[in-house]
Design an enzyme around this catalytic site. Structure first.
Site, PDB file in Angstrom:
ATOM      1  N   HIS A 150       7.347  -4.338   0.661  1.00 20.52           N
ATOM      2  CA  HIS A 150       8.137  -4.133   1.940  1.00 20.52           C
ATOM      3  C   HIS A 150       8.207  -2.810   2.293  1.00 20.52           C
ATOM      4  O   HIS A 150       9.107  -2.291   1.543  1.00 20.52           O
ATOM      5  CB  HIS A 150       9.383  -4.905   2.159  1.00 20.52           C
ATOM      6  CG  HIS A 150       9.967  -5.099   3.440  1.00 20.52           C
ATOM      7  ND1 HIS A 150      10.127  -3.854   4.331  1.00 20.52           N
ATOM      8  CD2 HIS A 150      10.118  -6.091   4.286  1.00 20.52           C
ATOM      9  CE1 HIS A 150      10.746  -4.186   5.518  1.00 20.52           C
ATOM     10  NE2 HIS A 150      10.835  -5.405   5.428  1.00 20.52           N
ATOM     11  N   ARG A 419      -5.478  -9.890   0.188  1.00 20.69           N
ATOM     12  CA  ARG A 419      -5.485  -9.566   1.562  1.00 20.69           C
ATOM     13  C   ARG A 419      -6.274  -8.552   1.976  1.00 20.69           C
ATOM     14  O   ARG A 419      -6.149  -7.460   1.401  1.00 20.69           O
ATOM     15  CB  ARG A 419      -3.940  -9.830   2.007  1.00 20.69           C
ATOM     16  CG  ARG A 419      -4.095  -9.758   3.573  1.00 20.69           C
ATOM     17  CD  ARG A 419      -2.880 -10.116   4.167  1.00 20.69           C
ATOM     18  NE  ARG A 419      -2.016  -8.779   4.139  1.00 20.69           N
ATOM     19  CZ  ARG A 419      -1.264  -8.139   5.191  1.00 20.69           C
ATOM     20  NH1 ARG A 419      -1.394  -8.922   6.491  1.00 20.69           N
ATOM     21  NH2 ARG A 419      -0.468  -7.210   5.023  1.00 20.69           N
ATOM     22  N   GLU A 541      -2.974 -13.138  14.313  1.00 19.33           N
ATOM     23  CA  GLU A 541      -1.828 -12.162  14.345  1.00 19.33           C
ATOM     24  C   GLU A 541      -1.392 -11.676  15.851  1.00 19.33           C
ATOM     25  O   GLU A 541      -0.230 -11.561  16.082  1.00 19.33           O
ATOM     26  CB  GLU A 541      -1.967 -10.895  13.669  1.00 19.33           C
ATOM     27  CG  GLU A 541      -1.987 -11.018  12.155  1.00 19.33           C
ATOM     28  CD  GLU A 541      -2.318  -9.880  11.318  1.00 19.33           C
ATOM     29  OE1 GLU A 541      -1.415  -9.114  10.901  1.00 19.33           O
ATOM     30  OE2 GLU A 541      -3.459  -9.654  11.208  1.00 19.33           O
ATOM     31  N   ASP A 581       3.231  -9.204  14.007  1.00 23.60           N
ATOM     32  CA  ASP A 581       2.158  -8.585  15.013  1.00 23.60           C
ATOM     33  C   ASP A 581       2.251  -9.021  16.332  1.00 23.60           C
ATOM     34  O   ASP A 581       2.132  -8.480  17.498  1.00 23.60           O
ATOM     35  CB  ASP A 581       1.005  -8.367  14.296  1.00 23.60           C
ATOM     36  CG  ASP A 581       0.829  -7.389  13.390  1.00 23.60           C
ATOM     37  OD1 ASP A 581       0.621  -6.052  13.850  1.00 23.60           O
ATOM     38  OD2 ASP A 581       0.955  -7.523  12.027  1.00 23.60           O
ATOM     39  N   ARG A 619       6.731 -14.455   8.067  1.00 27.57           N
ATOM     40  CA  ARG A 619       7.755 -14.289   8.915  1.00 27.57           C
ATOM     41  C   ARG A 619       8.371 -12.898   8.183  1.00 27.57           C
ATOM     42  O   ARG A 619       8.196 -12.937   6.794  1.00 27.57           O
ATOM     43  CB  ARG A 619       8.908 -15.345   8.794  1.00 27.57           C
ATOM     44  CG  ARG A 619       8.285 -16.906   9.381  1.00 27.57           C
ATOM     45  CD  ARG A 619       9.459 -17.798   9.101  1.00 27.57           C
ATOM     46  NE  ARG A 619      10.614 -17.647  10.047  1.00 27.57           N
ATOM     47  CZ  ARG A 619      11.784 -17.807   9.295  1.00 27.57           C
ATOM     48  NH1 ARG A 619      11.858 -17.742   8.092  1.00 27.57           N
ATOM     49  NH2 ARG A 619      12.758 -17.812  10.296  1.00 27.57           N
ATOM     50  N   ARG A 753       2.617  -0.223  12.198  1.00 25.67           N
ATOM     51  CA  ARG A 753       2.842  -1.545  11.455  1.00 25.67           C
ATOM     52  C   ARG A 753       4.131  -2.433  12.216  1.00 25.67           C
ATOM     53  O   ARG A 753       4.826  -1.647  12.685  1.00 25.67           O
ATOM     54  CB  ARG A 753       3.166  -1.570  10.032  1.00 25.67           C
ATOM     55  CG  ARG A 753       1.794  -1.207   9.290  1.00 25.67           C
ATOM     56  CD  ARG A 753       1.939  -1.275   7.946  1.00 25.67           C
ATOM     57  NE  ARG A 753       0.743  -0.962   7.047  1.00 25.67           N
ATOM     58  CZ  ARG A 753      -0.315  -1.762   7.019  1.00 25.67           C
ATOM     59  NH1 ARG A 753      -0.331  -2.772   7.404  1.00 25.67           N
ATOM     60  NH2 ARG A 753      -1.388  -1.506   6.333  1.00 25.67           N
TER      61      ARG A 753
END
Length: 921
Positions: A150, A419, A541, A581, A619, A753
């Site tokens: 994060h 990812r 997204e 997003d 989330r 972001r």
């Protein structure tokens, strides 16, 4: 007796006592370490801020601002640190109070709490659901919180460890009746812990590397998951057996697992490479094996059973006979000898897999285990021998939990998701096709042409990749990841790397491109009955992508070749939905509604094609990123959207707040499991909403979308306003994560972001992504529907989705402060721009608050959640000075002040405000 009665009458008294105690210890530490003058300033600011917040005293507000603006540089850092640490300590006290209240509830024998598995089982029994139905759901269930790195996790691990020590000492004082001498020692230990905290550097001197993030993620296993997840399984099995005694076997499959993105999430992070993936799995494996080795060593001390006194099974006798332990002192202790042999094999496994030497050396070399299942099988031999020879009680303790841990964590600890952004996959596939001479301009093809070409190549046994060709750095890196995945799955097991996630999915070709890359690495076997080794997971997204998601999945399931791949995965397919997003793209209300509709439509498409849907909810911690209470969020899912399976991301400071304390961690894990079962088995919360409600939501969503887009994307200069009135630029300079804050080298909001976007609005106390647009939407709709308020109130009462949406917005609005936010607006250099944008924000806030309260039929925010309301109000007097100082420091920094203390003060204040808000990014 009087004191005891008073405590019973005021359940928050112990919390206030703890906060006062920790505040006093912090104050004493500041006085001792920084001097009387600094302490006096801190205390003056604290008292003035409390007076201003409590009484709305304008004179106190002016006095507070004068004190803060006039602070000399030499004491400013100490003041920022003092208020930041107080908020950290208040968090500890609150967490401890939650534990205290839960224990008091359980000790009182009260009915099970909402969100507990015991309460869920009560509801299931009351609904008349058969145990066979429960068992059938559990057999296919998957509940998986997924830890992600994060870029706004601001607390250092060293700070968290200091905080854990404070929490441990508070907990000890709570649980034990202390003698006067022990009370004094406890007080001294707390003083030492607070002093250590004060003298521990709050900020990192260097940016975190991915390996550091991996180690941070693993630390939560040591703190919580290793101990609490097996305990939760055992507790649930026992509760099921008690609730349904006629059902013989309640041995649960290992349906609850912790996942990870750390070390596999390459979307926008160039530092995640094939070598990092290898290092990540090696570190994870080492952690799991060290835990098992430690448990085996402890079991050796717990199972000194003599065969002179207890019989053993032939299998256990054989296992003991294979042990290298030939000591005559343990000749009659078959369990210990068996454990010594198991330990030796596991130590050999650690050396073979990870080149890791066990801390306690085995007494002899042994053959490594080929798989974790073989290790678990040996442990079961021990458990079955104990159970069948009068010692089931011993089998049901540590050994039972260890067997479950091995089933859950294996030799890989946690499944890592891979990812990457669909654009990268597209470029890599295009280059592979061009180098192989198949298609020189893949990027120019239409979607239909791409699909046809990709299906042909996926079906072909001929590889496109050549070891003799030279590829761009990007394509070579992508291929290396997939080849590494093949290698690592062989080494650690298929469960180590089960998923490939495609960010920014907007078409069928995005999924087929990943299928082709998997084929190149040997992870897809073409043929009459093709076999796909990893799950291909589209991540939808943006608002447009969510709206198209069901059509994309319907179209790809219509392709016989892809449908055959799904069959090879057990007719199960996962879809990930991006909350962050979509919120940044379309605002809070539209994001929530489009996510809900996407789930409904995906459920219908999957049912049509006979494929089980598993939803992965991306989330964040804050409401602006889809956060909010997990229990209510899961129960508010549309009917059929859970079906026993759910994955949810857990990020940054939310991971620390949920899982750094073992008891709090187990409670949060239990909530996820309980809510998933309730949402699957009980339809009480899923009464179909009237079509009229959906029509109203469509209208409100469209109106809110226009209002939000009109401000964020269509207002000239808004980008400048955002960057000048928030700390977004300063966040990028904090050493808080390996991943860049923007996907591209651009200052466009589209490329930023979602995490720093939300975090920045939280720091200036506006929380704009969590509410903007709702007020205008409702106001416009009510103008056209003058009697519509009653309908909106009915929607709250009858529709869990709408009720949860408004409840989350209520919480966000309660954390806003327009007075503080106006000070940040003063940082905007263009007065006209400042006036225009802030006035629009203020007007929307007033509209949103007014309509929310009217719909909820409340006089004030958080009227139905007094505990949270008190918590927030008690924090404001300690957060407000940090915000005021942050604004002043930003002003100096942007005016060219190069004093290192100014930059450090900004970063420290960011840490403190984040601690005060708790779920800010």
């Amino acid at each position: 007796m009087t004191d005891h009665r008073t405590q019973e009458q005021d359940k928050d008294l112990p919390l206030r006592d703890d906060i006062r105690l920790l505040g006093r210890l912090l104050g004493d530490t500041v006085r001792e370490q920084e001097g009387d003058d600094v302490f006096a300033v801190v205390e003056k600011i604290r008292q003035t801020s409390i007076k201003f917040d409590r009484d709305a005293d304008a004179a106190a507000g002016a006095e507070l601002q004068a004190i803060l603006d006039g602070l000399p540089r030499e004491s400013m850092i100490a003041v920022v640190r003092a208020f930041s640490y107080f908020l950290h300590l208040a968090n500890i006290a609150e967490d401890q109070h939650h534990i205290r209240r839960r224990r008091a509830h359980d000790l009182a024998g009260s009915k099970p709490r909402d969100g507990s598995l015991a309460h869920t089982l009560e509801r299931i029994k009351a609904a008349g659901i058969a145990p066979q139905t429960v068992k059938k759901v559990l057999d296919i269930a998957l509940v998986s919180p997924v830890l992600t790195a994060h870029p706004t996790e601001v607390s250092r691990k060293s700070i968290l460890q200091c905080q854990h020590e404070v929490a441990r000492l508070l907990d000890k004082r709570d649980r034990m009746a202390l003698t006067p001498e022990e009370t004094e020692e406890s007080g001294l230990a707390l003083r030492r812990a607070v002093l250590t905290l004060w003298r521990t550097r709050m900020l990192r001197p260097n940016r975190l590397a991915v390996v550091d993030e991996i180690r941070n993620g693993i630390s939560y296993y040591d703190e919580t998951f290793f101990s609490e997840l097996p305990r939760l399984y055992a507790q649930f099995e026992d509760q099921l057996a008690a609730a349904f005694p006629a059902q013989d076997d309640w041995a649960l499959p290992s349906f609850f697992k912790i996942g990870s993105w750390i070390g596999g999430d390459r979307d926008g992070n160039p530092f995640v490479t094939a070598d990092i993936l290898r290092a990540g799995l090696r570190l994870q494996s080492t952690a799991a094996l060290e835990f098992y080795l430690g448990e085996l060593h402890t079991l050796g001390g717990e199972l000194p059973l003599s065969k002179l006194l207890v019989a053993v099974s032939p299998e256990l006798e054989a296992l003991a006979g294979q042990s290298p332990d030939h000591s005559p002192h343990r000749a009659d202790e078959p369990y210990r000898r068996a454990l010594t042999g198991i330990y030796a094999r596991l130590a050999a496994t650690a050396k073979a897999l990870d080149q890791h030497e066990a801390i306690r050396h085995a007494i002899a070399d042994a053959r490594p285990y080929a798989a974790a299942s073989d290790f678990a099988a040996d442990l079961r031999v021990m458990a079955e021998s104990l159970a069948t020879h009068g010692a089931a009680l011993l089998a049901g303790g540590r050994l039972r939990r260890l067997i479950r841990a091995v089933e859950v964590f294996g030799f890989h600890l946690a499944p890592i998701d891979l990812r990457q952004n669909s654009d990268v996959h597209e470029r890599s596939v295009g280059e592979l096709l061009a180098k192989a001479g198949v298609c020189m301009a893949y990027d120019k093809l239409s979607e239909d042409a791409r699909i046809g070409l990709l299906l042909t190549e996926i079906a072909s046994p001929r590889p496109l990749h050549s070891p003799h060709a030279e590829y761009s750095e990007e394509t070579a890196g992508e291929l290396a990841i997939f080849f590494a995945a093949k290698e690592l799955r062989s080494k650690y097991g298929d469960a180590a790397l089960p998923n490939c996630i495609i960010s920014k999915t907007d078409g069928v070709s995005d999924l087929l491109e990943v299928a082709l890359l998997l084929k190149e690495a040997g992870l897809l076997q073409p043929g009459k009955q093709p076999r796909l080794a990893m799950n291909i997971i589209p991540l939808f997204e943006t608002i447009g992508d969510l709206q198209a998601s069901a059509k994309v999945m319907d179209r790809i399931f219509d392709l016989a070749a892809y449908r055959a791949l799904v069959v090879s995965r057990g007719d199960e397919h996962e879809v990930m939905l991006g909350y962050s997003d979509s919120n940044k793209d379309g605002g809070f209300l539209t994001s929530g509604w489009e996510l809900y509709k996407a789930e409904v439509e995906l459920t219908e498409v999957f049912k049509k094609h006979g494929v089980r849907l598993r939803l992965f909810h991306g989330r964040g911690g804050s409401v602006g990123r889809g956060g909010g209470p997990s229990y209510q969020a899961i129960l508010a899912q549309p009917d059929g959207a859970v079906s026993g399976q759910i994955r949810i991301t857990e990020q940054g400071e939310v991971i620390a707040s949920k899982y750094s304390n073992p008891e709090v961690g187990r409670r949060n894990l239990e909530i996820l499991a309980a809510a998933t079962l309730e949402a699957t088995l009980l339809n009480l919360e899923h009464e179909a909403e009237p079509a009229a409600f959906r029509g109203i939501m469509d209208t409100l969503s469209e109106l809110a979308f226009r209002a939000y887009r009109g401000l964020v994307y269509e207002t000239d200069g808004f980008r400048t306003y955002f960057r000048e009135s928030t700390v977004v630029s300063e966040i990028s300079q904090l050493n808080i994560g390996s991943r860049p804050a923007s996907r591209k080298a651009s200052d466009a909001i589209e490329d930023l972001r979602a995490i720093p976007w939300v975090f920045s609005w939280a720091q200036c106390r506006l929380m704009l992504p969590g509410w903007y647009g709702f007020g205008t939407a409702v106001d416009t709709w009510l103008s056209a529907n003058p009697n519509g308020l009653d309908t909106l109130r009915k929607m709250v009462r009858r529709w869990p989705f709408f009720r949860t949406l408004l409840s989350n917005m209520d919480m966000v609005l309660s954390k806003t402060d327009l007075g503080i936010a106006s000070r940040y607006a003063e940082l905007v250099s263009d007065p006209a721009l400042r006036e225009e944008v802030f006035n629009r924000i203020r007007t929307e806030w007033e509209l949103t608050t007014r309509h929310l309260l009217a719909i909820e039929e409340q006089e004030e925010l958080l009227a139905d959640n007094p505990l949270l309301k008190r918590s927030i109000r008690n924090r404001f007097p300690y957060m407000d000075p940090l915000n005021h100082l942050q604004v002043e420091l930003l002003r100096r920094h942007r005016a060219g002040d190069s004093d290192e203390r100014v930059r450090r003060g900004i970063h420290l204040s960011i840490n403190g405000v984040a601690a005060g808000l708790r779920n800010s990014g």
